[in-house]
Motif scaffolding. Structure first.
Motif, short mmCIF file in Angstrom:
data_model
loop_
_atom_site.label_atom_id
_atom_site.label_comp_id
_atom_site.label_asym_id
_atom_site.label_seq_id
_atom_site.Cartn_x
_atom_site.Cartn_y
_atom_site.Cartn_z
N GLU A 1 0.83 -1.27 -0.07
CA GLU A 1 0.05 0.08 -0.09
C GLU A 1 0.83 1.17 0.07
O GLU A 1 0.44 2.36 -0.12
CB GLU A 1 -0.85 -0.01 1.22
CG GLU A 1 -2.00 -1.01 1.05
CD GLU A 1 -1.59 -2.27 1.69
OE1 GLU A 1 -2.48 -3.16 2.01
OE2 GLU A 1 -0.44 -2.52 2.08
N ASP B 1 -5.95 7.03 1.63
CA ASP B 1 -4.76 6.29 1.77
C ASP B 1 -4.53 5.66 3.07
O ASP B 1 -3.95 4.73 3.30
CB ASP B 1 -3.64 6.84 1.32
CG ASP B 1 -3.55 7.12 -0.24
OD1 ASP B 1 -4.64 6.49 -0.74
OD2 ASP B 1 -2.70 7.63 -0.70
N ARG C 1 -7.21 3.27 4.67
CA ARG C 1 -6.96 1.86 4.05
C ARG C 1 -5.82 1.17 4.65
O ARG C 1 -6.16 -0.23 4.90
CB ARG C 1 -6.71 1.92 2.56
CG ARG C 1 -7.98 2.00 1.55
CD ARG C 1 -7.52 1.83 0.01
NE ARG C 1 -6.99 3.30 -0.23
CZ ARG C 1 -7.87 4.29 -0.75
NH1 ARG C 1 -9.15 4.18 -0.59
NH2 ARG C 1 -7.12 5.37 -1.19
#
Length: 396
Positions: free
Chosen positions: A259, A302, A305
């Motif tokens: 990520e 972002d 998550r």
């Protein structure tokens, strides 16, 4: 006409009101101001705002300080020296600057390995433990990690209260006789042999030497100096979290996964776990508006998550968001050097989102270079010449 000696060399200049003028009194500049003033150097600090402030890279309450560093080994030595100096500043100022929380560096072994950092840490006797996913989750059961994760835990690391650090160095610098001009943008810097002139709307200021530490605002000093620095907009958020993520129960952390690259802090007095993303960011230039937190879906998206994936107990309601700036060099290593055309002008910039922890030591380095002409710290990795740019690209 004044005649005096600077670093043992006779200097002749038309006028000099100060020994050293510092342009940019953020983390690096304020630290340098303190280290110079305590040596009896007549020092002027100039800042476009009123530090600590929210227009640079030092706000947002906290910054990690860790010692088992990646990159050139010089970083570890610099981090260890910075730790000593922060402890000294804490004692001298009477302000609480350091929180020894430990730092848990997490990474998916598919994308990153701690092997090199652990080896360098052992060489320099920095305490660091290598942990697998099972051991990580045993110690910090609120984490949800796949088996591919590993960690390097630094028990002697922690975090700094960043605005408080600026406040401490500001007061200490002034106590030692430094002068500070706030809300004073610099319009132009010029230099000749043995003197520097800094022009502002309030007037011109003259010094025998200068330190330029303008952070994300370095491009505003062009054409006197053009550094390979790109300023980017960065965001951090504070999220509602369970007691497992409170100070005393959870450490500061970094996290590298598919990520992206993230960093964060435990919830301090119930303020929520703080997390930011180290990679990515929108390019910003001085004079442009800085979009507030929430302007982009990715600002919260972002961060949320990665919390939902690995720290679900800290993925609660967004409590607060903030925006700051990084100042990236192409290789994300610092620039600590002299102006290529003016040896009496020092440069400190390009700290690329990981410089704050070092600012106590960088200020000392700059003071050493200004007063003694050299420093005992290894700053070769931070040389401007590594970019192999022509002189005409970098200097006026």
């Amino acid at each position: 006409m004044n005649i005096w000696r600077w670093r043992g060399v006779q200097i002749i200049a038309e006028r000099s009101d100060y020994d050293v003028i510092i342009v940019g009194a953020g983390s690096m500049g304020m630290s340098a101001g303190y280290h110079l003033a305590r040596r009896g150097v007549k020092t002027l600090l100039i800042d476009a705002f009123d530090p600590p402030h929210t227009e640079g890279s030092h706000h947002g309450e906290t910054r990690l300080i860790r010692h088992a560093y990646s990159g050139d080994p010089a970083y570890i030595d610099l981090a260890l020296r910075a730790q000593v100096l922060w402890e000294e500043a804490e004692a001298e100022s009477g302000l609480k600057l350091l929180a020894p929380s430990g730092v848990l560096n997490l990474a998916d072994s598919k994308v990153y390995s701690f092997a090199g950092r652990l080896e360098e840490a052992r060489k320099r006797k920095v305490r660091a433990e290598q942990l697998d996913a099972e051991e990580i989750c045993r110690r910090w059961p609120a984490l949800n990690l796949p088996e591919s994760f590993e960690a390097m835990y630094e028990p002697d690391a922690g975090y700094l209260y960043s605005e408080r650090c600026i406040t401490a160095y500001r007061q200490l610098a002034l106590d030692h006789g430094a002068e500070l001009l706030t809300n004073t943008p610099v319009l132009k810097v010029t230099a000749r042999e043995g003197s520097v002139t800094v022009q502002t709307k309030q007037g011109d200021y003259h010094g025998a030497a200068a330190i330029l530490s303008a952070g994300a605002w370095f491009s505003s000093l062009s054409p006197f100096i053009n550094l390979p620095i790109k300023a980017v907009r960065k965001v951090v958020g504070w999220f509602g979290s369970t007691p497992d993520f409170e100070t005393g129960r959870f450490p500061g952390f970094t996290l590298g996964a598919e990520e992206g690259e993230f960093y964060g802090f435990p919830s301090i007095s119930g303020a929520g776990l703080k997390i930011g993303r180290h990679d990515t960011g929108e390019v910003w230039k001085p004079g442009e508006p800085l979009q507030p937190f929430g302007s982009l879906e990715s600002d919260e998206g972002d961060l949320r998550r990665v919390l939902e994936a690995y720290m679900p107990g800290a993925a609660g309601r967004l409590l607060k968001g903030s925006v700051c700036k990084y100042e990236h060099t192409p290789d994300e290593d610092f620039i600590i050097d002299r102006h290529p055309a003016h040896n009496h002008v020092l440069l400190a910039g390009g700290f690329s989102g990981h410089g704050f922890k070092f600012s106590s030591a960088v200020g000392e380095i700059l003071a050493d270079m200004a007063v003694q002409g050299h420093t005992r710290q290894n700053i070769a990795p931070f040389s401007l010449s590594r970019f192999n740019s022509s002189a005409s690209d970098l200097k006026s």
